[in-house]
Write a protein that holds these residues in place. Sequence first.
Motif, PDB file in Angstrom:
ATOM      1  N   LEU A  10      -1.633  71.136  -7.159  1.00  0.00           N
ATOM      2  CA  LEU A  10      -2.761  70.398  -8.242  1.00  0.00           C
ATOM      3  C   LEU A  10      -2.791  69.187  -8.208  1.00  0.00           C
ATOM      4  O   LEU A  10      -1.555  68.264  -7.798  1.00  0.00           O
ATOM      5  N   ASP A  11      -3.898  68.392  -8.058  1.00  0.00           N
ATOM      6  CA  ASP A  11      -4.160  66.978  -8.033  1.00  0.00           C
ATOM      7  C   ASP A  11      -5.004  66.725  -9.131  1.00  0.00           C
ATOM      8  O   ASP A  11      -5.794  67.474  -9.822  1.00  0.00           O
ATOM      9  N   TYR A  12      -4.941  65.346  -9.526  1.00  0.00           N
ATOM     10  CA  TYR A  12      -5.540  64.981 -10.814  1.00  0.00           C
ATOM     11  C   TYR A  12      -6.056  63.282 -10.653  1.00  0.00           C
ATOM     12  O   TYR A  12      -5.419  62.571 -10.024  1.00  0.00           O
ATOM     13  N   ILE A  13      -7.508  63.434 -10.885  1.00  0.00           N
ATOM     14  CA  ILE A  13      -8.138  62.137 -11.069  1.00  0.00           C
ATOM     15  C   ILE A  13      -8.548  61.822 -12.439  1.00  0.00           C
ATOM     16  O   ILE A  13      -9.657  62.684 -12.884  1.00  0.00           O
ATOM     17  N   GLY A  14      -7.948  61.313 -13.257  1.00  0.00           N
ATOM     18  CA  GLY A  14      -8.620  60.963 -14.737  1.00  0.00           C
ATOM     19  C   GLY A  14      -9.456  59.964 -14.979  1.00  0.00           C
ATOM     20  O   GLY A  14      -9.182  58.733 -14.837  1.00  0.00           O
ATOM     21  N   VAL A  15     -10.641  60.130 -14.945  1.00  0.00           N
ATOM     22  CA  VAL A  15     -11.847  59.217 -15.066  1.00  0.00           C
ATOM     23  C   VAL A  15     -12.974  59.673 -15.881  1.00  0.00           C
ATOM     24  O   VAL A  15     -13.342  60.933 -16.032  1.00  0.00           O
ATOM     25  N   ARG A  16     -13.893  58.585 -16.634  1.00  0.00           N
ATOM     26  CA  ARG A  16     -14.913  59.402 -17.404  1.00  0.00           C
ATOM     27  C   ARG A  16     -16.006  58.202 -16.989  1.00  0.00           C
ATOM     28  O   ARG A  16     -15.736  56.747 -16.828  1.00  0.00           O
ATOM     29  N   GLY A  17     -17.222  58.581 -16.668  1.00  0.00           N
ATOM     30  CA  GLY A  17     -17.964  57.661 -16.064  1.00  0.00           C
ATOM     31  C   GLY A  17     -18.356  57.379 -14.771  1.00  0.00           C
ATOM     32  O   GLY A  17     -18.924  58.447 -14.084  1.00  0.00           O
TER      33      GLY A  17
END
Length: 768
Positions: A644-651
């Motif tokens: 699993l990989d994660y990119i935490g971003v909003r916008g």
Amino acid sequence: MTAELRKRRQEELETALAEARAALDRKDLEAAVAAFERARAAGAAPKLVARDHALALSELGRHAEAVDAFRDWFAKRKKDGDTQNLMGVLLKRAGRLQKAVEVFERARQLQPKGLSPWQNLGNVHAQLGNHEEAVRCYRGALRLSPKSPDLWRLLGRSCLAAGRTEEAIASYRKGLALAPANQTLAALLLQALLQTRQWDEARSFIGGLCAAHPDDSEFAVLAARLAFRTGNTDTAVRQLDEVLAREPGNLSANLQIATIFADSDRRRANEALERAVAAHPQSFDALDRLIDSLVRSRYDSETAHLERAYVLSRRLVERFPSRIPDAARSLRMVFMRVMDEERMAATGSFHRLLPIWLGEMRHTAALHELGQISGMDDRLALVDWHRAWGRRVAAVVRPVTPVAMPALATGRKLRIGFMSSDLRNHPVTYFALPLFEGYDPEKVEVFCYSFSERRPDSLHRQIAGKVTAFRHWPKMADAAVAEGIAADGLDILFELGASTAMNKLEVMAYRPARLGASWVGYPHSAGLEQIDYILTDPYITPEDPRLLIERPFEMPETWVTLSRMFGEVEIAEDLPEARKGQLTFGTANNPYKYTPSCLDAWAAVLRAVPGSRFLFLRPEAAAASFVANSRAAFARRDVDPDRLDYIGVRGAHLKHYNEIDIALDTLPHTGGTTTCETLWMGVPVVSLVGPGFPERLSYSNLSNAGLGDLAVRTVDDYVAQAVGLAADRTRRQQLRHGLRAQIRSLPLGQPERFTRHFYDLATRVAAE
């Protein structure tokens, strides 16, 4: 056992019991519990320790242990009403509500003249959403104690939840006649009067209370609540600030401030709720409201707000297990967002919760439940819930009369309105913008209505400059909004947001336009039968007509189109697979759509494509709790969590689609805006088509982008399609750089064509 040993055991027993009694006297519950446990170990008979031991454990919040501690004595006293009643209380506190009903019912039968079993049984039925049963029980209790203000309060609460508003008001009045200064009863009566739009009666009632009790802060807060609900927000804030200047920790004043600023100033709302929790650490309402506000907070660190909401949610579950159904809306939002499957499941099924939310008229709670279905009965129950909600709203609304207009056949222009608080930089506007920019002013007049409490942004101003009229009415009361819209003489009014933040769905119940319609903001029938149409297309329209309340306003091709707001974010030259050395599946969909069946399907795909990875492209992906829970969820499904990989971003997230080879859609509630964004970035989406409206959004998007084959009908086909696409690198390469042009050549990417079809259809419908 020797006599000496028996003597020593007896001495140990007596000493432990004495220590337990002394600890209870000084309210040291921990010491009391420890002493009771020693007494039990020394052979104490259940009748000597069971009751007090269980109550001490329960007071400490150790509710499951309390039930266990009382079990032996309970089993011995099957015909004793008091024992049965106490076990019911312990079970209720432990959150075992169905079992508590059974035990309280037995206690009631054993004590037909006992008040407590009647009341306790009513309380549990109320928590379960069995409002008519609760009414029956409270009436039974009132026959025994007709002069109890508290029982009249409880009866009124359940009558209101059951939709029997006049009976609720009468019950509250009877309670106030017995206790004229009772602040809780006064607050509930005001709530009922406001819910039934009895504005003059509410003003008279609150005015009398404040005159009789000029120094009572609680009645001042009620006056502020009335002012806010009738559109006098500045007056409400001034009144509340005066209370808080005297009493910074005033619970009701802080809760009301949080209500007023929930959408316009989340920071100020949270500050008020933090004050409330700090001053009232045992307040369930303050804790629940703070959790609900934190999970919606976007200022400063969204991740920090989410993590704190998660910590507080676990605290609420531990401290108030019997109140979990009451807090289920906020708890489920938190547990969904951090992927805590176990705690999410423990909040209950939506079948159990829907009656509670109907009693509280919480339309917003249903949005996150649209995917929590597993069969046609579930889907129909969800439709029925929305219809029941709508009928309750309509029952207390007096329709307005739109301005009379000549028939369209006379040659006048079509007058059409769009009502939403998202007429700004928001996905709703990304889809609606072509209708504001591309209509023919020689044939159509367009009116927009926004209730946004935020400062107008550039897109808001652009729309205002394009349409016939833009009415910005923040915090205006529903009735006044309805009158204002009626004065514009609309042929059709489209609501675009349902009950999401700052929207005013209930205005549609007033019938402020000749025809009402719904579109884009809520992927389901909203519930009001005063909404005549819902915008659909040949793909989204459910095959079973029972799954819609409204008539389909069916566009000939697509229900949405991509406006200029989707932009020209650069697409990376190579496939992610070529750059990384392994294929990456992924999603940018909201976690409230990650049902167990969805995770099962994703895990099946990963197991079928060895070496592949899965990327979460979400704001929540930056939260440690989300990472930990998602890893655990995939590990339970036999997928190595290191994949699993994660990119935490909003916008600014569009560029990160360059890290995904294939998007796996959520199921059964599919993506909408997310699917459009994904396709626009050249990433194919595999989707499952279901019977209901929210299960067919991606089906429409894919079909109108020339990728209808990626929308399949079974989970097995979903997995097979994902596996096949993973093996078809040539097709993925072609789509990566050809899909955007393909979309522009098809209905999904042709806003002018969509706009023409929309206004042609609206003209035909309005002329019928």
